[in-house]
Design a protein around this motif. Structure first.
Motif, mmCIF file in Angstrom:
data_model
loop_
_atom_site.group_PDB
_atom_site.id
_atom_site.type_symbol
_atom_site.label_atom_id
_atom_site.label_comp_id
_atom_site.label_asym_id
_atom_site.label_seq_id
_atom_site.Cartn_x
_atom_site.Cartn_y
_atom_site.Cartn_z
ATOM 1 N N GLN A 18 -16.484 -14.464 -30.711
ATOM 2 C CA GLN A 18 -16.888 -14.345 -29.778
ATOM 3 C C GLN A 18 -16.606 -12.919 -28.817
ATOM 4 N N TRP A 19 -16.706 -11.820 -28.990
ATOM 5 C CA TRP A 19 -16.358 -10.813 -28.362
ATOM 6 C C TRP A 19 -17.199 -10.768 -26.801
ATOM 7 N N ARG A 20 -15.761 -10.623 -25.641
ATOM 8 C CA ARG A 20 -15.800 -10.569 -24.371
ATOM 9 C C ARG A 20 -15.691 -8.799 -23.536
ATOM 10 N N PRO A 21 -16.215 -8.867 -22.544
ATOM 11 C CA PRO A 21 -16.402 -7.990 -22.171
ATOM 12 C C PRO A 21 -14.927 -7.137 -21.349
ATOM 13 N N PHE A 22 -14.266 -6.035 -21.080
ATOM 14 C CA PHE A 22 -13.070 -5.113 -20.487
ATOM 15 C C PHE A 22 -13.372 -3.771 -20.703
ATOM 16 N N GLN A 23 -13.077 -4.091 -19.240
ATOM 17 C CA GLN A 23 -13.176 -2.451 -18.777
ATOM 18 C C GLN A 23 -12.230 -1.923 -18.376
ATOM 19 N N LEU A 24 -10.997 -1.597 -18.607
ATOM 20 C CA LEU A 24 -10.040 -1.000 -18.371
ATOM 21 C C LEU A 24 -10.451 0.134 -17.722
ATOM 22 N N ASN A 25 -10.479 0.941 -17.403
ATOM 23 C CA ASN A 25 -11.380 1.099 -15.702
ATOM 24 C C ASN A 25 -12.830 1.733 -15.238
ATOM 25 N N GLU A 26 -13.733 1.055 -15.294
ATOM 26 C CA GLU A 26 -14.413 0.816 -14.671
ATOM 27 C C GLU A 26 -15.357 2.366 -13.610
ATOM 28 N N ASP A 27 -14.190 3.140 -13.034
ATOM 29 C CA ASP A 27 -14.686 4.268 -12.402
ATOM 30 C C ASP A 27 -14.733 5.965 -13.131
ATOM 31 N N THR A 28 -15.051 5.152 -14.492
ATOM 32 C CA THR A 28 -15.339 5.864 -15.383
ATOM 33 C C THR A 28 -16.600 7.208 -15.368
ATOM 34 N N PRO A 29 -17.255 7.865 -15.622
ATOM 35 C CA PRO A 29 -17.726 8.619 -15.132
ATOM 36 C C PRO A 29 -18.670 8.320 -16.246
ATOM 37 N N PRO A 30 -19.819 7.747 -15.885
ATOM 38 C CA PRO A 30 -20.885 7.909 -17.223
ATOM 39 C C PRO A 30 -21.775 9.053 -18.174
ATOM 40 N N GLY A 31 -22.201 8.595 -19.541
ATOM 41 C CA GLY A 31 -22.941 9.877 -19.962
ATOM 42 C C GLY A 31 -21.296 10.161 -20.775
ATOM 43 N N LYS A 32 -21.127 11.226 -21.445
ATOM 44 C CA LYS A 32 -20.322 11.859 -22.400
ATOM 45 C C LYS A 32 -18.708 11.418 -21.521
ATOM 46 N N GLY A 33 -18.122 11.831 -20.168
ATOM 47 C CA GLY A 33 -17.263 11.680 -19.580
ATOM 48 C C GLY A 33 -16.663 12.359 -19.634
ATOM 49 N N VAL A 34 -14.828 11.988 -19.334
ATOM 50 C CA VAL A 34 -14.161 13.019 -19.300
ATOM 51 C C VAL A 34 -12.933 12.973 -20.420
ATOM 52 N N ASP A 35 -12.544 14.196 -20.642
ATOM 53 C CA ASP A 35 -11.666 13.892 -22.801
ATOM 54 C C ASP A 35 -10.880 13.228 -22.548
ATOM 55 N N LYS A 36 -10.662 12.754 -23.835
ATOM 56 C CA LYS A 36 -9.852 11.834 -24.064
ATOM 57 C C LYS A 36 -8.424 12.130 -23.972
ATOM 58 N N MET A 37 -8.231 12.594 -24.735
ATOM 59 C CA MET A 37 -6.886 13.171 -24.550
ATOM 60 C C MET A 37 -6.226 12.678 -23.326
ATOM 61 N N ALA A 38 -6.468 14.293 -22.009
ATOM 62 C CA ALA A 38 -6.316 14.361 -20.783
ATOM 63 C C ALA A 38 -6.616 12.789 -20.647
ATOM 64 N N ARG A 150 -19.929 -10.840 -14.819
ATOM 65 C CA ARG A 150 -20.061 -12.573 -15.058
ATOM 66 C C ARG A 150 -18.458 -12.902 -15.407
ATOM 67 N N GLU A 151 -18.417 -12.440 -17.034
ATOM 68 C CA GLU A 151 -17.810 -12.613 -17.710
ATOM 69 C C GLU A 151 -16.074 -11.730 -17.435
#
Length: 200
Positions: A18-38, A150-151
């Motif tokens: 069973q896969w559970r949720p985790f976010q490294l950075n919950e403040d990352t902008p939605p949509g396309k977001g930011v440059d990955k390497m930067a 909640r998870e």
């Protein structure tokens, strides 16, 4: 991991992932977001990235994964809702397929999981029905939102989860960080032996 589970299963014990949720950075902008390497350089530092990427590519190749580090990072919360919902409507089989599609999109195809179009494409590839896909990904949909939040709270608190991957076996044994498949064999064997003794 799948090979280890398949080889470790017995007539008395069947394993369910069973896969559970985790976010490294919950403040990352939605949509396309930011440059990955930067983003990686800012979060982990140039020296660590210089060591990490070649290593990850080498490990990935040995498992048939072609890691690619271009593209962008968007907020992944909706992808976690999609993973959660996949299990509700299709069990662990559909959830596994959903995770595989999302991982491929992000790690190999340089796509942002913050974009609804990418999530819809992943849902299609995983085999989720059009009705279910549209229900969870339509604008302003809140399906799974409270459950995912909640998870995330529970696993941060109970298991002190501050990074991924993290593995929890049988609700009591934890493994933090990437692990060779062989690392799980002793505990899986122990669980199988205990189950077989109970059934004697």
């Amino acid at each position: 991991m799948k090979q280890v589970l398949a080889s470790s299963s017995s007539s008395d014990v069947q394993f369910d992932v069973q896969w559970r949720p985790f976010q490294l950075n919950e403040d990352t902008p939605p949509g396309k977001g930011v440059d990955k390497m930067a983003y990686y350089h800012e979060r982990f530092g140039a020296d660590r990235i210089a060591q990490m990427i070649p290593y990850m590519k080498q490990v990935g190749e040995s498992h048939g994964i072609k890691f690619s580090y271009g593209g962008h990072i968007g907020n992944t919360f909706d992808s976690h809702r999609l993973i959660w919902y996949a299990r509700q409507v299709g069990g662990s089989e559909l959830q596994d397929k959903m995770v595989e599609a999302l991982f491929s999109a992000y790690f190999e195809q340089e796509l942002s999981l913050g974009e609804r179009s990418v999530l819809k494409s992943c849902a299609e590839k995983a085999g989720m029905s059009t009705a279910d896909k549209e229900a969870v990904l339509e604008e302003n949909s809140a399906i799974g939102a409270q459950e995912v939040k909640r998870e995330m709270r529970q696993f941060r608190s109970k298991w002190r989860c501050t990074g991924v991957p993290m593995f929890i076996v049988d609700g009591q044994h934890t493994f933090s960080g990437a692990q060779p498949a062989e690392a799980f064999v002793p505990i899986l064997k122990e669980l199988i032996d205990a189950a077989e003794e109970d059934n004697e």
